[in-house]
Scaffold this motif. Structure first.
Motif, PDB file in Angstrom:
ATOM      1  N   THR A  15       0.830  -1.215   0.000  1.00  0.00           N
ATOM      2  CA  THR A  15       0.000   0.000   0.000  1.00  0.00           C
ATOM      3  C   THR A  15       0.862   1.261   0.000  1.00  0.00           C
ATOM      4  OG1 THR A  15      -1.641  -1.218   1.279  1.00  0.00           O
ATOM      5  CG2 THR A  15      -1.925   1.160   1.157  1.00  0.00           C
ATOM      6  N   VAL A  16       0.615   2.104  -0.986  1.00  0.00           N
ATOM      7  CA  VAL A  16       1.311   3.392  -1.029  1.00  0.00           C
ATOM      8  C   VAL A  16       0.280   4.497  -0.831  1.00  0.00           C
ATOM      9  CG1 VAL A  16       2.727   4.972  -2.408  1.00  0.00           C
ATOM     10  CG2 VAL A  16       3.103   2.512  -2.564  1.00  0.00           C
ATOM     11  N   ASP A  17       0.199   5.010   0.390  1.00  0.00           N
ATOM     12  CA  ASP A  17      -0.713   6.127   0.646  1.00  0.00           C
ATOM     13  C   ASP A  17       0.093   7.428   0.630  1.00  0.00           C
ATOM     14  OD1 ASP A  17       0.646   6.112   3.030  1.00  0.00           O
ATOM     15  OD2 ASP A  17      -1.000   5.274   4.197  1.00  0.00           O
TER      16      ASP A  17
ATOM     17  N   ALA B  93      -1.692  -0.958 -10.471  1.00  0.00           N
ATOM     18  CA  ALA B  93      -2.765  -0.583  -9.546  1.00  0.00           C
ATOM     19  C   ALA B  93      -2.309   0.546  -8.626  1.00  0.00           C
ATOM     20  CB  ALA B  93      -3.192  -1.791  -8.725  1.00  0.00           C
ATOM     21  N   ILE B  94      -1.091   0.443  -8.132  1.00  0.00           N
ATOM     22  CA  ILE B  94      -0.573   1.477  -7.235  1.00  0.00           C
ATOM     23  C   ILE B  94      -0.342   2.779  -8.014  1.00  0.00           C
ATOM     24  CG2 ILE B  94       1.444   2.155  -5.860  1.00  0.00           C
ATOM     25  CD1 ILE B  94       1.465  -0.608  -4.661  1.00  0.00           C
TER      26      ILE B  94
ATOM     27  N   GLN C 248      -2.024   3.898 -10.549  1.00  0.00           N
ATOM     28  CA  GLN C 248      -3.341   4.532 -10.719  1.00  0.00           C
ATOM     29  C   GLN C 248      -3.804   5.198  -9.438  1.00  0.00           C
ATOM     30  OE1 GLN C 248      -6.762   2.547 -12.375  1.00  0.00           O
ATOM     31  NE2 GLN C 248      -5.417   1.054 -13.372  1.00  0.00           N
ATOM     32  N   THR C 249      -3.593   4.476  -8.334  1.00  0.00           N
ATOM     33  CA  THR C 249      -4.029   4.995  -7.037  1.00  0.00           C
ATOM     34  C   THR C 249      -3.295   6.284  -6.690  1.00  0.00           C
ATOM     35  OG1 THR C 249      -4.437   2.733  -6.345  1.00  0.00           O
ATOM     36  CG2 THR C 249      -4.337   4.379  -4.618  1.00  0.00           C
TER      37      THR C 249
ATOM     38  N   HIS D 232      -4.804   9.098  -8.588  1.00  0.00           N
ATOM     39  CA  HIS D 232      -6.078   9.527  -8.014  1.00  0.00           C
ATOM     40  C   HIS D 232      -5.902  10.303  -6.721  1.00  0.00           C
ATOM     41  CE1 HIS D 232      -8.117   6.839 -10.870  1.00  0.00           C
ATOM     42  NE2 HIS D 232      -9.076   7.731 -10.721  1.00  0.00           N
ATOM     43  N   LEU D 233      -4.917   9.910  -5.952  1.00  0.00           N
ATOM     44  CA  LEU D 233      -4.657  10.651  -4.717  1.00  0.00           C
ATOM     45  C   LEU D 233      -4.287  12.092  -5.047  1.00  0.00           C
ATOM     46  CD1 LEU D 233      -2.651   8.150  -2.473  1.00  0.00           C
ATOM     47  CD2 LEU D 233      -4.863   9.184  -1.939  1.00  0.00           C
ATOM     48  N   GLY D 234      -3.679  12.260  -6.219  1.00  0.00           N
ATOM     49  CA  GLY D 234      -3.333  13.612  -6.634  1.00  0.00           C
ATOM     50  C   GLY D 234      -1.874  13.956  -6.419  1.00  0.00           C
ATOM     51  N   ILE D 235      -1.097  12.934  -6.046  1.00  0.00           N
ATOM     52  CA  ILE D 235       0.321  13.192  -5.765  1.00  0.00           C
ATOM     53  C   ILE D 235       1.137  13.189  -7.056  1.00  0.00           C
ATOM     54  CG2 ILE D 235       2.354  12.321  -4.553  1.00  0.00           C
ATOM     55  CD1 ILE D 235       0.224  10.885  -2.741  1.00  0.00           C
TER      56      ILE D 235
END
Ligand SMILES: Nc1ncnc2c1ncn2[C@@H]1O[C@H](COP(=O)(O)OP(=O)(O)O)[C@@H](O)[C@H]1O
Ligand SMILES: [Mg+2]
Lengths: 141, 229
Positions: free
Chosen positions: B146-148, B177-178, B180-181, B184-187
């Motif tokens: 998980t990359v938050d 997948a990461i 794309q995420t 979406h997070l905007g980073i």
């Protein structure tokens, strides 16, 4: 946006406290597990897991922890995973500001809340100063 | 006359009983009532002795139980210490920095990247850059599920710090997948050189390394050359 919807037909999968950083990892893994069970694809799983990770971290960082409720339910005919984060922290005074890209009151990047909203299918937030914050996210297949 | 003697005797005996009881109350369990005469009082005296015996036995039992519990507790504490030590070892082990080529460091990260581990990871890498003088490093996150935004922040900081020490840092192993995420997070990770796999990163680093050592291209022109490929 300032309302949390409730539905008695949702099936509760569990309620867990977030107290330590380890809890964040543990419950995040559990959410991924439920997403997998709901037969979501790897992208969907990654999205909901990352989204809840942001919410858990916010509770941990700003509200001295809180509780996580994981539910499964039917939303508009779709099978959804519903995760609700409830804390009794300081609350968010200016929701609009908190929801804007790049705003952080601390040392973060300020993309947690707006990013989470983009990662899920439905995002609800309710907050009251000195009372606490509730954030509910839903993800369906 | 004789009645009075018996009475005197009885008084003495009752005083003795009182003495013994107060000794017991004070914690001395070795005392016993010595019964010399057999009469109505003897029953009482014996009953008290039996009581003291019972009490001694109970105390011995509970002391034994306490000792056993303490022993178990210290064993658990030892085990806990071992587990904590192992966890610390794991923290160290899970961020091993190795020099794979003359000028290239590789740091594969496996598992969750919480603040503590991110800190250790960053320190390890920066220290190794200083120790070896390597100017290329690869941070492989294939094993990070998980990359938050917090993890992304740590990655950005690590890359920036490495750059300050004169080393380029490539991030590899970001799954689709990461990726794309993160979007979406905007980073914005565009300031970082990223490669899909560790292998891609290696090839890139080695090529760049060759060019550096053979002095074919000046390093500041390098990035442009790579970008047009
Ligand atoms: N549960 C919460 N309780 C109180 N304040 C919060 C909570 N969640 C978020 N906030 C506030 O909203 C801001 C923005 O949050 P976020 O978008 O996650 O960015 P970051 O965590 O990087 O600061 C935070 O800096 C904090 O001030
Ligand atoms: Mg946040």
């Amino acid at each position: 946006m300032n309302e949390i919807s409730f539905d008695n037909n949702w099936e509760q999968l569990g309620k867990y406290p977030i107290v330590t950083e380890h809890d964040i990892v543990k419950i995040r893994q559990l959410v991924r597990h439920h997403a997998k069970e709901a037969r979501m694809g790897i992208v969907e799983q990654t999205r909901i897991t990352t989204a809840v990770s942001e919410l858990f971290r916010n509770m941990f960082n700003y509200a001295e922890g809180g509780d996580v409720l994981i539910e499964r339910g039917n939303i508009d005919g779709k099978n959804a995973l519903i995760v609700t984060c409830i804390d009794q922290g300081p609350g968010i005074e200016d929701l609009e500001l908190a929801m804007s890209d790049g705003y952080t009151s601390g040392m973060g990047m300020g993309y947690g809340l707006p990013g989470t909203k983009r990662l899920v299918d439905r995002f609800e937030i309710q907050s009251e100063k000195d009372k606490g914050t509730i954030v509910r996210v839903m993800k369906w297949r | 006359m004789s009645e009075k003697i018996v009475f005197e005797k009885a008084k003495e005996r009752i005083e003795h009983i009182e003495d013994v009881l107060s000794s017991v109350a004070a914690g001395d369990l070795d005392v016993r009532i010595e019964a010399e005469i057999e009469d109505d009082l003897t029953g009482v005296e014996e009953a008290i002795n039996i009581l003291i015996e019972d009490l001694t036995y109970e105390l011995k039992q509970s002391k034994k139980m306490r000792e056993e519990l303490e022993e178990k507790l210290s064993k658990i504490e030892d085990q806990q210490k071992t587990i904590i030590r192992q966890q610390d070892d794991l923290l160290e082990l899970s961020s091993p920095v190795s020099k794979v080529w003359d000028n290239i460091l590789i740091l594969p990260v496996i598992g969750t990247l919480d603040s503590q581990r991110a800190q250790i990871m960053m320190e390890n890498l920066l220290q190794k850059i200083v120790d070896t003088g390597c100017t290329m490093s690869i941070l492989d996150i294939t094993g990070v599920p998980t990359v938050d935004t917090q993890v992304a922040n740590h990655l950005l900081k690590t890359v920036t710090s490495a750059r300050l020490l004169g080393a380029d840092c490539i991030i590899s192993g970001i799954s689709p997948a990461i990726a794309q995420t993160i979007v979406h997070l905007g980073i914005d990770l565009s300031v970082i050189k990223t490669k899909a796999t560790l292998q891609d990163a290696m090839i890139y680093a080695m090529r760049k390394n060759n060019q550096l050592t053979h002095g074919k291209i000046k390093s500041d022109h390098l990035s442009e050359t790579e970008e047009t490929e």
